[in-house]
Scaffold this active site. Structure first.
Site, PDB file in Angstrom:
ATOM      1  N   GLN A   1       7.290   7.220  -6.670  1.00 34.33           N
ATOM      2  CA  GLN A   1       7.482   5.781  -6.501  1.00 34.33           C
ATOM      3  C   GLN A   1       7.950   5.157  -7.808  1.00 34.33           C
ATOM      4  O   GLN A   1       7.379   5.414  -8.870  1.00 34.33           O
ATOM      5  CB  GLN A   1       6.196   5.093  -6.056  1.00 34.33           C
ATOM      6  CG  GLN A   1       6.432   3.628  -5.717  1.00 34.33           C
ATOM      7  CD  GLN A   1       5.182   2.898  -5.285  1.00 34.33           C
ATOM      8  OE1 GLN A   1       4.351   2.560  -6.114  1.00 34.33           O
ATOM      9  NE2 GLN A   1       5.058   2.657  -3.987  1.00 34.33           N
TER      10      GLN A   1
ATOM     11  N   CYS B   1       3.365  -4.024  -4.752  1.00 30.22           N
ATOM     12  CA  CYS B   1       2.282  -4.183  -5.726  1.00 30.22           C
ATOM     13  C   CYS B   1       1.991  -5.661  -5.960  1.00 30.22           C
ATOM     14  O   CYS B   1       2.895  -6.440  -6.267  1.00 30.22           O
ATOM     15  CB  CYS B   1       2.663  -3.514  -7.043  1.00 30.22           C
ATOM     16  SG  CYS B   1       1.385  -3.688  -8.310  1.00 30.22           S
TER      17      CYS B   1
END
EC number: 1.3.1.-
Length: 323
Positions: free
Chosen positions: A70, A100
């Site tokens: 990621q 996030c």
């Protein structure tokens, strides 16, 4: 489930978690039944690519299973370059973080902050997809806030840009990890795109896993915090999905074996100093239900030597089994 040319062994994926899903934890989750694991988030900032921290976070070609990395950032050029570096280093799938909720990430217009800027999202996705020959996936939240849920718009955009699977966490950025995840948005996205959809958020046990799959129609599940201190959750869920039966609780002797092996691998991977520090949080998660008074965990957290950590765990389990 397939992502591009890669066939997962099942529909259960270990989520990328900063400071958690390092190589030892990914290997453990894979051994415990995860169909795929995803590395912890790597910054696309070229100034940090050669740091020890970044090198430890990268995947390597000798890792078991499908290797997914990621990356996070807000500059399309940097994101494309980061994707290429990781693909050249052994990543078989590149995952883009737009979920996030951390302030330090969002302040840089990365993570879930990007959901408010669909045009920039499209630039980043297109840049990364065009930079690598491996499948590119995307992880998002349902939107910035309950009043700004735009996951359907982002999903359609992602599909047009060539994203080959989409993970959706069932909360907005504003919600952080508070309250309960909602799955209506994930269900709606699944009805509006044809790429594989991976449901994420509050999948804590086999019954919940079955319910989320049935309700959303998702192709797969991504499990994060529920695997901390309980990596065998993947095995438990898969058994239930296959048979409709719940496995009995894991015997304490097997918990001990898994934990001690994990701690040894942390020591080997990071070295004694850093390895002992990182082991503390994992041991705390493992022992959450076995040492509720925190007495052992407090004493364990004071240990600086790797061999002493292992000796303390051995003694703890000997005492526990005698009770």
């Amino acid at each position: 489930m397939r992502i591009g040319q890669y066939q997962l062994k099942n529909c259960l994926i270990a989520a990328p978690m900063a400071g958690v899903t390092d190589r030892p934890f990914r290997s453990l989750c894979y051994d415990m039944g995860a169909g795929m694991t995803v590395s912890e988030m790597l910054s696309s900032n070229p100034q940090v690519w050669q740091t020890d921290k970044s090198r430890l976070r990268m995947v390597h070609s000798d890792e078991l299973g499908i290797r997914s990395v990621q990356i996070a950032g807000s500059d399309p050029v940097d994101m494309a370059a980061a994707a290429k570096i990781n693909a050249d280093s052994g990543a078989q799938i590149i995952d883009i973080n737009m979920g996030c909720p951390a302030k330090k990430v969002n302040k840089k217009l990365a993570g879930s902050a990007l959901l408010r800027h669909p045009d920039l999202v499209a630039e980043i996705l297109s840049a990364v997809v065009n930079a690598v020959d491996v499948p590119v996936t995307l992880k998002i939240r349902t939107g910035w806030s309950p009043d700004e849920r735009n996951c359907v718009e982002i999903a359609k955009l992602a599909e047009r840009c060539g994203i080959q699977a989409l993970t959706i966490h069932g909360r907005t950025r504003e919600c952080l990890f508070k309250g309960e995840a909602e799955y209506d948005s994930i269900r709606t996205v699944k009805q509006n795109v044809s790429i594989p959809i991976i449901a994420n958020g509050d999948i804590t046990d086999p019954l919940k896993a079955r319910a989320v799959l049935d309700y959303t129609g998702a192709d797969a599940l991504m499990i994060g915090r529920a695997a901390q201190g309980r990596p065998w959750i993947f095995r438990e869920i898969q058994h239930y999905l296959d048979t409709g039966e719940l496995l009995p609780p894991l015997p304490i002797a097997e918990v001990q074996q898994i934990m001690q092996k994990h701690v040894r691998e942390l020591h080997d991977f990071y070295g004694q100093g850093k390895g002992t520090r990182i082991a503390r949080k994992h041991v705390s998660w493992y022992l959450k239900e076995h040492a509720p008074d925190d007495q052992f965990r407090r004493s364990f957290n004071a240990i600086e030597d790797a061999s002493e950590q292992l000796e303390a765990l051995e003694a703890y389990f000997e005492n526990f089994l005698r009770k």
